[in-house]
Structure formats: structure tokens, C-alpha cells
Design a protein around this motif. Structure first.
Motif, PDB file in Angstrom:
ATOM      1  N   ASP A  27      17.355  10.355  -6.340  1.00  0.00           N
ATOM      2  CA  ASP A  27      17.385  11.030  -5.231  1.00  0.00           C
ATOM      3  C   ASP A  27      18.709  11.571  -4.970  1.00  0.00           C
ATOM      4  O   ASP A  27      19.761  11.188  -5.398  1.00  0.00           O
ATOM      5  N   TYR A  28      18.853  12.334  -3.963  1.00  0.00           N
ATOM      6  CA  TYR A  28      20.225  12.715  -3.446  1.00  0.00           C
ATOM      7  C   TYR A  28      20.463  12.252  -1.909  1.00  0.00           C
ATOM      8  O   TYR A  28      19.391  11.931  -1.105  1.00  0.00           O
ATOM      9  N   ALA A  29      21.659  12.173  -1.369  1.00  0.00           N
ATOM     10  CA  ALA A  29      22.271  11.528  -0.158  1.00  0.00           C
ATOM     11  C   ALA A  29      21.293  11.968   0.790  1.00  0.00           C
ATOM     12  O   ALA A  29      20.829  11.012   1.645  1.00  0.00           O
ATOM     13  N   TYR A  30      21.031  13.484   1.149  1.00  0.00           N
ATOM     14  CA  TYR A  30      20.385  13.673   2.474  1.00  0.00           C
ATOM     15  C   TYR A  30      18.882  13.306   2.203  1.00  0.00           C
ATOM     16  O   TYR A  30      18.646  12.817   3.432  1.00  0.00           O
ATOM     17  N   SER A  31      18.359  13.196   1.277  1.00  0.00           N
ATOM     18  CA  SER A  31      17.070  12.618   1.432  1.00  0.00           C
ATOM     19  C   SER A  31      16.875  11.006   1.549  1.00  0.00           C
ATOM     20  O   SER A  31      16.078  10.474   2.402  1.00  0.00           O
ATOM     21  N   VAL A  32      17.953  10.462   0.765  1.00  0.00           N
ATOM     22  CA  VAL A  32      18.135   8.925   1.103  1.00  0.00           C
ATOM     23  C   VAL A  32      18.380   8.450   2.364  1.00  0.00           C
ATOM     24  O   VAL A  32      17.756   7.771   2.983  1.00  0.00           O
ATOM     25  N   ALA A  33      19.275   9.319   3.040  1.00  0.00           N
ATOM     26  CA  ALA A  33      19.535   9.131   4.375  1.00  0.00           C
ATOM     27  C   ALA A  33      18.496   9.282   5.374  1.00  0.00           C
ATOM     28  O   ALA A  33      17.851   8.519   6.087  1.00  0.00           O
ATOM     29  N   LYS A  34      17.586  10.373   5.127  1.00  0.00           N
ATOM     30  CA  LYS A  34      16.366  10.737   6.024  1.00  0.00           C
ATOM     31  C   LYS A  34      15.160   9.800   5.768  1.00  0.00           C
ATOM     32  O   LYS A  34      14.703   9.311   6.731  1.00  0.00           O
ATOM     33  N   HIS A  35      15.041   9.094   4.524  1.00  0.00           N
ATOM     34  CA  HIS A  35      13.861   8.047   4.573  1.00  0.00           C
ATOM     35  C   HIS A  35      14.288   6.868   4.949  1.00  0.00           C
ATOM     36  O   HIS A  35      13.400   6.083   4.982  1.00  0.00           O
ATOM     37  N   ASN A  36      15.563   6.501   5.113  1.00  0.00           N
ATOM     38  CA  ASN A  36      15.897   5.325   5.400  1.00  0.00           C
ATOM     39  C   ASN A  36      16.726   5.181   6.894  1.00  0.00           C
ATOM     40  O   ASN A  36      17.391   3.961   7.122  1.00  0.00           O
ATOM     41  N   GLN A  42      26.857   7.773   6.343  1.00  0.00           N
ATOM     42  CA  GLN A  42      26.427   6.418   6.183  1.00  0.00           C
ATOM     43  C   GLN A  42      25.955   6.501   4.638  1.00  0.00           C
ATOM     44  O   GLN A  42      26.327   5.365   3.920  1.00  0.00           O
ATOM     45  N   ALA A  43      25.078   7.154   4.178  1.00  0.00           N
ATOM     46  CA  ALA A  43      24.402   7.207   3.061  1.00  0.00           C
ATOM     47  C   ALA A  43      25.330   7.529   1.988  1.00  0.00           C
ATOM     48  O   ALA A  43      25.412   6.923   0.961  1.00  0.00           O
ATOM     49  N   GLU A  44      26.062   8.699   2.361  1.00  0.00           N
ATOM     50  CA  GLU A  44      27.220   9.220   1.310  1.00  0.00           C
ATOM     51  C   GLU A  44      28.343   8.067   1.059  1.00  0.00           C
ATOM     52  O   GLU A  44      28.883   7.645  -0.096  1.00  0.00           O
ATOM     53  N   ALA A  45      28.718   7.485   2.041  1.00  0.00           N
ATOM     54  CA  ALA A  45      29.692   6.375   1.734  1.00  0.00           C
ATOM     55  C   ALA A  45      29.208   5.283   1.012  1.00  0.00           C
ATOM     56  O   ALA A  45      29.853   4.630   0.272  1.00  0.00           O
ATOM     57  N   THR A  46      27.977   4.728   1.322  1.00  0.00           N
ATOM     58  CA  THR A  46      27.383   3.732   0.706  1.00  0.00           C
ATOM     59  C   THR A  46      27.055   4.232  -0.526  1.00  0.00           C
ATOM     60  O   THR A  46      27.576   3.204  -1.765  1.00  0.00           O
ATOM     61  N   LEU A  47      26.598   5.263  -1.055  1.00  0.00           N
ATOM     62  CA  LEU A  47      26.533   5.734  -2.352  1.00  0.00           C
ATOM     63  C   LEU A  47      27.873   5.746  -3.217  1.00  0.00           C
ATOM     64  O   LEU A  47      27.720   5.306  -4.324  1.00  0.00           O
ATOM     65  N   GLU A  48      28.771   6.159  -2.516  1.00  0.00           N
ATOM     66  CA  GLU A  48      30.053   6.066  -3.283  1.00  0.00           C
ATOM     67  C   GLU A  48      30.449   4.960  -3.440  1.00  0.00           C
ATOM     68  O   GLU A  48      30.983   4.754  -4.652  1.00  0.00           O
ATOM     69  N   ASP A  49      30.613   3.878  -2.519  1.00  0.00           N
ATOM     70  CA  ASP A  49      30.790   2.382  -2.837  1.00  0.00           C
ATOM     71  C   ASP A  49      29.926   1.882  -3.812  1.00  0.00           C
ATOM     72  O   ASP A  49      30.653   1.320  -4.724  1.00  0.00           O
ATOM     73  N   GLU A  57      24.787   5.774 -10.356  1.00  0.00           N
ATOM     74  CA  GLU A  57      25.603   6.830 -10.930  1.00  0.00           C
ATOM     75  C   GLU A  57      25.125   8.240 -10.794  1.00  0.00           C
ATOM     76  O   GLU A  57      23.814   8.188 -10.248  1.00  0.00           O
ATOM     77  N   ARG A  58      25.684   9.151 -10.859  1.00  0.00           N
ATOM     78  CA  ARG A  58      25.223  10.791 -10.763  1.00  0.00           C
ATOM     79  C   ARG A  58      24.219  10.878 -11.707  1.00  0.00           C
ATOM     80  O   ARG A  58      24.269  10.336 -12.816  1.00  0.00           O
ATOM     81  N   ALA A  59      23.265  11.585 -11.467  1.00  0.00           N
ATOM     82  CA  ALA A  59      22.119  11.871 -12.077  1.00  0.00           C
ATOM     83  C   ALA A  59      21.766  13.322 -12.427  1.00  0.00           C
ATOM     84  O   ALA A  59      20.718  13.748 -12.172  1.00  0.00           O
ATOM     85  N   HIS A  80      25.382  17.599  -1.703  1.00  0.00           N
ATOM     86  CA  HIS A  80      24.265  17.015  -0.680  1.00  0.00           C
ATOM     87  C   HIS A  80      22.910  17.268  -1.935  1.00  0.00           C
ATOM     88  O   HIS A  80      22.019  16.566  -1.699  1.00  0.00           O
ATOM     89  N   HIS A  81      23.255  17.934  -3.100  1.00  0.00           N
ATOM     90  CA  HIS A  81      21.914  17.895  -4.074  1.00  0.00           C
ATOM     91  C   HIS A  81      22.365  17.334  -5.245  1.00  0.00           C
ATOM     92  O   HIS A  81      22.138  17.718  -6.506  1.00  0.00           O
ATOM     93  N   THR A  82      23.475  16.381  -5.187  1.00  0.00           N
ATOM     94  CA  THR A  82      23.697  15.571  -6.298  1.00  0.00           C
ATOM     95  C   THR A  82      22.779  14.622  -6.389  1.00  0.00           C
ATOM     96  O   THR A  82      22.853  13.731  -5.361  1.00  0.00           O
ATOM     97  N   TYR A  83      22.134  14.374  -7.700  1.00  0.00           N
ATOM     98  CA  TYR A  83      21.075  13.268  -7.620  1.00  0.00           C
ATOM     99  C   TYR A  83      21.961  11.927  -8.104  1.00  0.00           C
ATOM    100  O   TYR A  83      22.616  11.953  -8.781  1.00  0.00           O
ATOM    101  N   PHE A  84      21.281  11.005  -7.287  1.00  0.00           N
ATOM    102  CA  PHE A  84      21.705   9.492  -7.994  1.00  0.00           C
ATOM    103  C   PHE A  84      20.829   8.821  -8.385  1.00  0.00           C
ATOM    104  O   PHE A  84      19.695   8.865  -8.065  1.00  0.00           O
ATOM    105  N   SER A  85      21.165   7.948  -9.406  1.00  0.00           N
ATOM    106  CA  SER A  85      19.851   6.935  -9.835  1.00  0.00           C
ATOM    107  C   SER A  85      20.836   5.500 -10.017  1.00  0.00           C
ATOM    108  O   SER A  85      22.020   5.369  -9.831  1.00  0.00           O
ATOM    109  N   LEU A  86      20.035   4.430 -10.286  1.00  0.00           N
ATOM    110  CA  LEU A  86      20.658   3.151 -10.497  1.00  0.00           C
ATOM    111  C   LEU A  86      21.186   3.127 -11.960  1.00  0.00           C
ATOM    112  O   LEU A  86      20.512   3.319 -12.750  1.00  0.00           O
ATOM    113  N   THR A  87      22.297   2.159 -12.266  1.00  0.00           N
ATOM    114  CA  THR A  87      22.819   2.193 -13.365  1.00  0.00           C
ATOM    115  C   THR A  87      21.917   0.909 -14.003  1.00  0.00           C
ATOM    116  O   THR A  87      21.104   0.150 -13.320  1.00  0.00           O
TER     117      THR A  87
END
Ligand SMILES: [Zn+2]
Length: 483
Positions: A27-36, A42-49, A57-59, A80-87
Motif C-alpha cells: 500500500d502507499y502512504a496516503y492510503s495507509v494514513a487514511k485507513h488508520n 505521521q504515516a510517512e515518518a513512520t514508514l521511513e522509520d 521496503e519500497r515495493a 505518495h504513490h510509492t508502494y510499501f510492503s513488509l520485508t
């Protein structure tokens, strides 16, 4: 308010995002933020951390056009449209968190505190004691944020697991001590606590037990059943002190002690002679060990073992469980997916458009519950093997190293080889060695290699180690289907 524990507010966000990514895949940061319910920042900073920690990782990027009206600048679109997934590390870390949540769930399930927690933070604030709130907070399940109490993401995970536990079969065993005889540095005298749906059974009470109960996070409250396998000092010396402390808690107590007849006289003498905690004798009942008894959903069956003095092993057996839910049958009968399925699974009949549907119509044959056998101090014997037969887990005396059979048997104990032979003969699924004597503690690593070559997957108990025993998949794969 927080001091210690494993989750800070920032980590709470991390866990929310990791759970989200696990469920969404990518999923991407915007959607992560919206759903939670987070801000984009906040979502971007946490994803970066999380990326810095190697958990996310970036997907890839999406093919969304740069003309997307929501973002004016092209770099924003990209970001905002970079997808992320769990490593892989992220998935493993989440699995660890879920395993720990399952253990807390096993402790809360069926308890008053568990049901208060289900009702949410407000009810907790009103009805839980300050000790209970402190325990939940120290274990990261609740948190104070801007003066308000919240149930954290971890707390919600624990509650999900509490709901699942109703459908599952599980004993949680916590080793409070694993040494036999005189105390050895770093090892407390053998003792363990077995927990099922919030009911606890403390088995043997050596010196230092109170410290171990506090260290384990279990504490003294909510303890109502104690089993003493035999009268050797390393199994009973902690009992008068424990009762004395319980009497100081001034709580509404009731303790039942199952043990040899002499336990009663021993406790009475020490409490009277020391003028300490004598009121404990008013709310403590003593029952001579021998006959099966039940505690909550556990049936406990003592059996005689070979030791220098009369001593008992214990079989912990769960009640039979309802059969598997037959989805096709339920759909054929027109029962809609949802809460009615749960009722049927729990053995309640339901009424549907004027017809009664019984659990028998949608459940397969009843399934057997988990079986856990614990030998106590014991030399090998046929009776031990017969009682341990087909256990999901056997916790076996391993006081002496292999080769020392003669000495071990003389002292009423087993060697590692004896334990392995008994486990093989009894056809148990899992073997845990414990109750290590002075000769074994100094060479545990070398001995483990020997034990593994004889019984793959054998586990050495450690003080404070927790293990789950379940009938379907063994304790170390108990996460199967959930993680
Ligand atoms: Zn003994």
C-alpha cells in the motif's frame, strides 16, 4: 505515565502500519494514513522509520498519472504513490509480536480483566484496579495519550487473540525454576505455572518463588490452586512465605493446596512458629494428592512416580472440544455466515425462520483436548510411560547427564537418556527436559547436541521460559494460521 514496557506512542504507530501492510500486502502512504486515522506526515515518518529498521521496503511505484488532481507537484505524486510492503524481517518481527500477544491472551482469556478490556478503555478506567491497569500498561496493552487512556494496537491484537482462543486448545506453561536440589547460580528450584483460559495452577513452590512470580509478570493475585508433588524441601520451602504474602495483600483469598498430607502440618507449624500470616490458614484448604480433580477447563490427574519419598507426576488434560465446523452443512441449512456460526460452534442451538438448528447438525465428531504430562522428580518407570502415553508434550526430569543412570536412579531421578527413552516409548509429540542437577547445568550446550541427535526438536526448559501446548500443531507452531 509510561515507565518501561515495550511500546511507545511511536511504536504503536509502527505496529498499526505493520499490521495494515500485512493485511493489505502492499500500500502507499496516503492510503495507509487514511485507513488508520493518521495524518499523512505521521504515516510517512513512520514508514521511513520502519524502512531504516529494515522492517518495510519500497515495493515499486504506481502508474497513477501525474495529473492526479490531489497532487499538484510531480514529486509529491511520486512520493505518495510509492508502494510499501513488509520485508521478511518485518514479517518475522510481526510474528513475534503476535506470539507474545497470544501468550497475554492466554492469560487474560476467561478473566474479569479480559472482559473489562473488551469493553474498552473507559470501562477499564472505571472498573479495573490500579494494579491491573499498571500490568496492562507495562505490557503495552493500554497507554495514556494526551491525558486519555487508549487500548493500543498491541492491546487490540491481544483481544483478537482472546477471541480466537475460545476456538482453540491451549495450555500456557511458564517455568519459574528449572534446577533440582540445592539452588544453582542463575537457576531457581523447579517450579512452573500452567495457565488455561485465565485459570492458573502453580506446581511446586521452592525458595524464591515470589520473586519469580513477580519477574514473570504473573504476580500473586488470581492464584487459587497450588499442587505440591512431594515433600522434598526444594518443592515446598517457598510455600509458607507465599501464603504470608498473600495474607498481606488483604484480598478476598481462597487457596486450595493439593499435596502430600504433611504439607498441612508443615505450613501450620511455620506460620504459627513465626507468627506470620496465620489468617492464611482460614482461607487455605488442603487436599491430599492422589485423585483426579479439575480446575476450570483442565482435568488434573496425579500419578505415582518412582522417587526417594512418595511423589507424584501430573497429567493435565483438556476437556473434549467441539467438532470442526462444517461450513457446507451450515450453508445448506441456510445459516448465514456471522455470529450464528459462533453460537453453533460453542454448542448452542439457534432458531432460524422458525426452525431450530442444533450444533450436532453442523459440527463434526468431538475432538480430543491437549494432553500435557509432567513427571516431577522421577526415576524412569513403566507407570510413568503409561501415563505419558501420546501426550502432546512431556516435561521430564533430567537431573543427571547420560551415563550416570546408576547414580540418578539411586537418587530417584532420571538422566537425559532415560527421559528420551520414556518419551520415545510413550510416543509423545514434544519433549521438554527440566529439573537440571549441578552436573548438568554446567554442560547444557554439549548435552543439547546429544539430546537433539536422539530426539529432534527436544527443548531445554529455562527459568522464565514460556511455552504453549496445543493439540493440533504443537506449541512452537501454535501460531499457524494466525501469523
Ligand atoms: Zn525430590
Amino acid at each position: 505515565m509510561r515507565n518501561g514496557g515495550s511500546y511507545s506512542v511511536a511504536e504503536n504507530d509502527s505496529l498499526i502500519i505493520m499490521i495494515h501492510l500485512e493485511r493489505a500486502g502492499i500500500d502507499y502512504a496516503y492510503s495507509v494514513a487514511k485507513h488508520n486515522g493518521m495524518s499523512l506526515e505521521q504515516a510517512e515518518a513512520t514508514l521511513e522509520d520502519l524502512m531504516r529498521k529494515g522492517l518495510v521496503e519500497r515495493a515499486g511505484s504506481s502508474s497513477i498519472k501525474r495529473s492526479d488532481a490531489r497532487f499538484k507537484r510531480s514529486d509529491e505524486v511520486h512520493k505518495h504513490h510509492t508502494y510499501f510492503s513488509l520485508t521478511r524481517a518485518g514479517k518475522l518481527a510481526l510474528r513475534e509480536v503476535k506470539l507474545s500477544a497470544r501468550k497475554h491472551a492466554a492469560r487474560l482469556s476467561g478473566t474479569k480483566l479480559g472482559s473489562l478490556m473488551k469493553k474498552g478503555a473507559e470501562t477499564l478506567m472505571k472498573e479495573a484496579s490500579s494494579d491491573e491497569l499498571k500490568w496492562l500498561e507495562e505490557h503495552g496493552m493500554i497507554q495514556e495519550v494526551s491525558g486519555r487512556l487508549i487500548v493500543t494496537a498491541y492491546g487490540r491484537l491481544v483481544l483478537e487473540q482472546v477471541a480466537l482462543l475460545g476456538e482453540r486448545t491451549l495450555f500456557l506453561v511458564k517455568f519459574l525454576g528449572t534446577a533440582s536440589g540445592a539452588p544453582v547460580s542463575g537457576f531457581f528450584p523447579s517450579s512452573m505455572i500452567i495457565i488455561k483460559n485465565g485459570e492458573k495452577v502453580l506446581v511446586d513452590v521452592g525458595e524464591g518463588i515470589q520473586h519469580q512470580l513477580f519477574r514473570s509478570g504473573i504476580g500473586l493475585r488470581g492464584l487459587h490452586t497450588i499442587v505440591i508433588t512431594h515433600m522434598h524441601g526444594d518443592h515446598v520451602m517457598g510455600l509458607p512465605g507465599l501464603l504470608m504474602s498473600l495474607s498481606l495483600l488483604n484480598a478476598d483469598m481462597s487457596i486450595s493446596i493439593h499435596g502430600p498430607r504433611d504439607v498441612k502440618g508443615f505450613v501450620e507449624f511455620v506460620l504459627d512458629a513465626t507468627r506470620s500470616g496465620q489468617d492464611a490458614l482460614g482461607w487455605t484448604s488442603f487436599r491430599e494428592i492422589g485423585q483426579p480433580f479439575s480446575v476450570g477447563e483442565m482435568i488434573i490427574r496425579p500419578f505415582r512416580v518412582k522417587h526417594r519419598i512418595p511423589s507424584f507426576g501430573l497429567v493435565f488434560q483438556e476437556n473434549q472440544r467441539p467438532g470442526r465446523f462444517l461450513v457446507e452443512e451450515a450453508l445448506k441449512l441456510g445459516v448465514p455466515r456471522g455470529p450464528l456460526w459462533g453460537k453453533l460452534q460453542r454448542g448452542q442451538a439457534i432458531s432460524l425462520e422458525g426452525h431450530v438448528i442444533t450444533p450436532q447438525q453442523v459440527l463434526g465428531p468431538a475432538r480430543k483436548g491437549a494432553k500435557l504430562t509432567f513427571t516431577g522428580d522421577a526415576a524412569p518407570s513403566e507407570e510413568l510411560v503409561a501415563n505419558a502415553r501420546e501426550s502432546d508434550c512431556l516435561i521430564h526430569d533430567a537431573a543427571f547427564p547420560p551415563g550416570d543412570e546408576e547414580e540418578a536412579h539411586r537418587f530417584g531421578h532420571s538422566t537425559w537418556k532415560d527421559a528420551i527413552n520414556s518419551a520415545k516409548e510413550a510416543g509423545v509429540k514434544k519433549l521438554v527436559l527440566y529439573n537440571f542437577g549441578g552436573k548438568t547445568v554446567s554442560q547444557l550446550d554439549e548435552l543439547l547436541a546429544f539430546a537433539e541427535s536422539q530426539f529432534p526438536g527436544v527443548v531445554l526448559a529455562k527459568d522464565m521460559m514460556e511455552l504453549e501446548v496445543s493439540v493440533d500443531d504443537g506449541f512452537d507452531r501454535a501460531c499457524k494460521g494466525l501469523c
